[in-house]
Design an enzyme around this catalytic site. Structure first.
Site, PDB file in Angstrom:
ATOM      1  N   SER A   1      16.071  -6.299   8.161  1.00  0.00           N
ATOM      2  CA  SER A   1      16.542  -5.093   8.864  1.00  0.00           C
ATOM      3  C   SER A   1      16.901  -5.509  10.282  1.00  0.00           C
ATOM      4  O   SER A   1      16.359  -6.503  10.799  1.00  0.00           O
ATOM      5  CB  SER A   1      15.414  -4.061   8.921  1.00  0.00           C
ATOM      6  OG  SER A   1      15.714  -3.024   9.840  1.00  0.00           O
TER       7      SER A   1
ATOM      8  N   TYR B   1       6.513  -2.355  11.072  1.00  0.00           N
ATOM      9  CA  TYR B   1       7.648  -2.667  10.180  1.00  0.00           C
ATOM     10  C   TYR B   1       8.532  -3.753  10.812  1.00  0.00           C
ATOM     11  O   TYR B   1       8.939  -4.707  10.142  1.00  0.00           O
ATOM     12  CB  TYR B   1       8.428  -1.363   9.968  1.00  0.00           C
ATOM     13  CG  TYR B   1       9.717  -1.458   9.182  1.00  0.00           C
ATOM     14  CD1 TYR B   1       9.694  -1.593   7.795  1.00  0.00           C
ATOM     15  CD2 TYR B   1      10.950  -1.372   9.823  1.00  0.00           C
ATOM     16  CE1 TYR B   1      10.884  -1.644   7.078  1.00  0.00           C
ATOM     17  CE2 TYR B   1      12.131  -1.428   9.114  1.00  0.00           C
ATOM     18  CZ  TYR B   1      12.096  -1.560   7.733  1.00  0.00           C
ATOM     19  OH  TYR B   1      13.276  -1.613   7.032  1.00  0.00           O
TER      20      TYR B   1
ATOM     21  N   LYS C   1       9.543  -7.393   9.172  1.00  0.00           N
ATOM     22  CA  LYS C   1      10.944  -7.759   8.899  1.00  0.00           C
ATOM     23  C   LYS C   1      11.364  -8.974   9.726  1.00  0.00           C
ATOM     24  O   LYS C   1      12.220  -9.754   9.295  1.00  0.00           O
ATOM     25  CB  LYS C   1      11.860  -6.562   9.176  1.00  0.00           C
ATOM     26  CG  LYS C   1      11.674  -5.411   8.193  1.00  0.00           C
ATOM     27  CD  LYS C   1      12.033  -5.820   6.774  1.00  0.00           C
ATOM     28  CE  LYS C   1      12.050  -4.630   5.816  1.00  0.00           C
ATOM     29  NZ  LYS C   1      12.440  -5.003   4.454  1.00  0.00           N
TER      30      LYS C   1
HETATM   31  N1  LIG Z   1      17.833   2.565   4.577  1.00  0.00           N
HETATM   32  C1  LIG Z   1      17.868   1.932   5.726  1.00  0.00           C
HETATM   33  O1  LIG Z   1      18.339   2.483   6.749  1.00  0.00           O
HETATM   34  C2  LIG Z   1      17.372   0.505   5.800  1.00  0.00           C
HETATM   35  C3  LIG Z   1      17.688  -0.218   6.963  1.00  0.00           C
HETATM   36  C4  LIG Z   1      17.262  -1.535   7.061  1.00  0.00           C
HETATM   37  C5  LIG Z   1      16.552  -2.122   6.028  1.00  0.00           C
HETATM   38  N2  LIG Z   1      16.235  -1.390   4.910  1.00  0.00           N
HETATM   39  C6  LIG Z   1      15.474  -2.066   3.856  1.00  0.00           C
HETATM   40  O2  LIG Z   1      16.163  -1.948   2.640  1.00  0.00           O
HETATM   41  C7  LIG Z   1      15.241  -2.079   1.567  1.00  0.00           C
HETATM   42  C8  LIG Z   1      15.526  -0.995   0.542  1.00  0.00           C
HETATM   43  O3  LIG Z   1      15.298   0.254   1.143  1.00  0.00           O
HETATM   44  P1  LIG Z   1      16.194   1.537   0.818  1.00  0.00           P
HETATM   45  O4  LIG Z   1      16.696   2.039   2.100  1.00  0.00           O
HETATM   46  O5  LIG Z   1      17.139   1.281  -0.282  1.00  0.00           O
HETATM   47  O6  LIG Z   1      15.024   2.537   0.352  1.00  0.00           O
HETATM   48  P2  LIG Z   1      14.806   3.493  -0.912  1.00  0.00           P
HETATM   49  O7  LIG Z   1      16.057   4.145  -1.295  1.00  0.00           O
HETATM   50  O8  LIG Z   1      13.629   4.314  -0.577  1.00  0.00           O
HETATM   51  O9  LIG Z   1      14.438   2.447  -2.070  1.00  0.00           O
HETATM   52  C9  LIG Z   1      13.293   1.671  -1.998  1.00  0.00           C
HETATM   53  C10 LIG Z   1      13.115   0.957  -3.323  1.00  0.00           C
HETATM   54  O10 LIG Z   1      11.990   0.098  -3.230  1.00  0.00           O
HETATM   55  C11 LIG Z   1      11.098   0.418  -4.279  1.00  0.00           C
HETATM   56  N3  LIG Z   1       9.763   0.180  -3.794  1.00  0.00           N
HETATM   57  C12 LIG Z   1       9.131   0.758  -2.745  1.00  0.00           C
HETATM   58  N4  LIG Z   1       7.904   0.239  -2.599  1.00  0.00           N
HETATM   59  C13 LIG Z   1       7.763  -0.689  -3.575  1.00  0.00           C
HETATM   60  C14 LIG Z   1       6.751  -1.573  -3.945  1.00  0.00           C
HETATM   61  N5  LIG Z   1       5.585  -1.603  -3.296  1.00  0.00           N
HETATM   62  N6  LIG Z   1       6.940  -2.395  -5.004  1.00  0.00           N
HETATM   63  C15 LIG Z   1       8.104  -2.374  -5.676  1.00  0.00           C
HETATM   64  N7  LIG Z   1       9.120  -1.567  -5.379  1.00  0.00           N
HETATM   65  C16 LIG Z   1       8.949  -0.738  -4.340  1.00  0.00           C
HETATM   66  C17 LIG Z   1      11.391   1.854  -4.655  1.00  0.00           C
HETATM   67  O11 LIG Z   1      11.108   2.069  -6.018  1.00  0.00           O
HETATM   68  P3  LIG Z   1       9.894   2.965  -6.583  1.00  0.00           P
HETATM   69  O12 LIG Z   1       9.660   4.093  -5.623  1.00  0.00           O
HETATM   70  O13 LIG Z   1      10.435   3.390  -7.905  1.00  0.00           O
HETATM   71  O14 LIG Z   1       8.752   2.011  -6.680  1.00  0.00           O
HETATM   72  C18 LIG Z   1      12.890   1.901  -4.456  1.00  0.00           C
HETATM   73  O15 LIG Z   1      13.559   1.403  -5.599  1.00  0.00           O
HETATM   74  C19 LIG Z   1      13.853  -2.026   2.199  1.00  0.00           C
HETATM   75  O16 LIG Z   1      13.327  -3.336   2.273  1.00  0.00           O
HETATM   76  C20 LIG Z   1      14.101  -1.487   3.596  1.00  0.00           C
HETATM   77  O17 LIG Z   1      13.146  -1.946   4.513  1.00  0.00           O
HETATM   78  C21 LIG Z   1      16.639  -0.105   4.779  1.00  0.00           C
END
Ligand SMILES: NC(=O)c1ccc[n+]([C@@H]2O[C@H](COP(=O)([O-])OP(=O)(O)OC[C@H]3O[C@@H](n4cnc5c(N)ncnc54)[C@H](OP(=O)(O)O)[C@@H]3O)[C@@H](O)[C@H]2O)c1
Length: 272
Positions: free
Chosen positions: A157, A170, A174
């Protein structure tokens, strides 16, 4: 007009081709992970999708299969010690190889000053965001070696590159993932395994809903993004597909930022 006398093949539109590859995407039930699994499958890879419970990833896997892809859902908690080995074993059993690993599952359970975080939330954050990716890499790299190489992408991130308000724990996890990417890239380069990180900015997923669903918060965030918009999961997925593809064989250890310019503008004077 093509030259009639030429024997050279005509240009064809370039595309990323992952046919014959096997990819694991953690956290693929929705958001960036789902978009990544779908993009890799569309490029021809067989994909193994994980989430904490089977049903949501089974639905995504089924929709990939219905569109002509190959997919296997697998329930695996990224923070649990035995998950990574079980995931690698299930992948090898189903598809016979592991070429690509996308460590995408992530969590942000503590909001507030870093020193207010509890020991339990420290452990949870580090277990899912840092130790989990390390464990899955450890479980998958032997199979990559057996294939003569592979590619790993860790979803970090911009919060791992610059401090962000209220999510210091967090940020720490990261930032660790970026360093893990660099260490593994150096250590695994002689074996043909390339390791990258992607650093998304503000992307429209459930994870960030608290920011884009709230008018005041969204306005504040958009003020910090020179493109003036939120990113979509597919934009991150395509960057990942590019990084794991054969288009970038000389590149390893990079952190690819996709954030609408937020990071480069972070230190700039804002007029008005
Ligand atoms: N969205 C943003 O603005 C953003 C920005 C920078 C980085 N990120 C990073 O992008 C990645 C994906 O996030 P997202 O934004 O796509 O979020 P999201 O839509 O909430 O999806 C998160 C995914 O991770 C799974 N998950 C959560 N905890 C888990 C665990 N302990 N073990 C296995 N699976 C798990 C969830 O599945 P289940 O709930 O079905 O387990 C879901 O499929 C993360 O690493 C986040 O830090 C996101």
């Amino acid at each position: 007009m093509p030259n009639e006398a030429s024997t050279a093949p005509p240009f064809e539109p370039p595309s990323i081709d992952l046919r014959g590859r096997v990819a694991i995407v953690t956290g693929a039930s929705r958001g960036i992970g789902r978009a990544t699994a779908e993009t890799l499958a569309a490029a021809g890879a067989a994909v193994v999708l994980t989430g904490r419970s089977l049903e949501p990833v089974a639905e995504v896997a089924q929709s990939i299969i219905e569109r002509g892809g190959r997919a296997l859902p697998f329930a695996a908690h990224a923070g649990e010690p035995e998950s990574a080995d079980a995931l690698a074993e299930a992948t090898l059993e189903a598809f016979g190889a592991i070429d690509i690993l996308v460590n995408n599952a992530g969590t942000c359970p503590h909001y507030g000053p870093l020193l207010d975080a509890s020991e339990a939330l420290w452990d949870k954050t580090m277990d899912v965001n840092l130790r989990g990716p390390w464990r899955t890499a450890r479980a998958c790299v032997p199979a990559m070696r057996a294939r003569g190489g592979g590619a790993i992408v860790n979803v970090s991130s911009i919060a791992g590159l610059i401090p962000q308000n209220g999510v210091g724990l967090y940020c720490l996890s990261k930032a660790g993932l970026v360093m893990m990417t660099q260490v593994l890239a150096a250590e695994l380069a002689p074996e043909g395994v390339r390791v990258h990180a992607v650093a998304p900015g503000f992307v429209r997923t459930r994870f960030s809903r608290g920011m884009w669903d709230d008018d005041a918060e969204r306005t504040r965030m958009l003020d910090e993004i020179p493109q003036g918009r939120i990113g979509e999961p597919e934009e991150i997925a395509r960057a990942i597909a590019f990084l794991v593809s054969d288009w970038t064989p000389f590149a390893t250890g990079s952190t690819f930022v996709a954030d609408g310019g937020q990071l480069v503008a972070a230190g700039m004077w804002t007029p008005g």
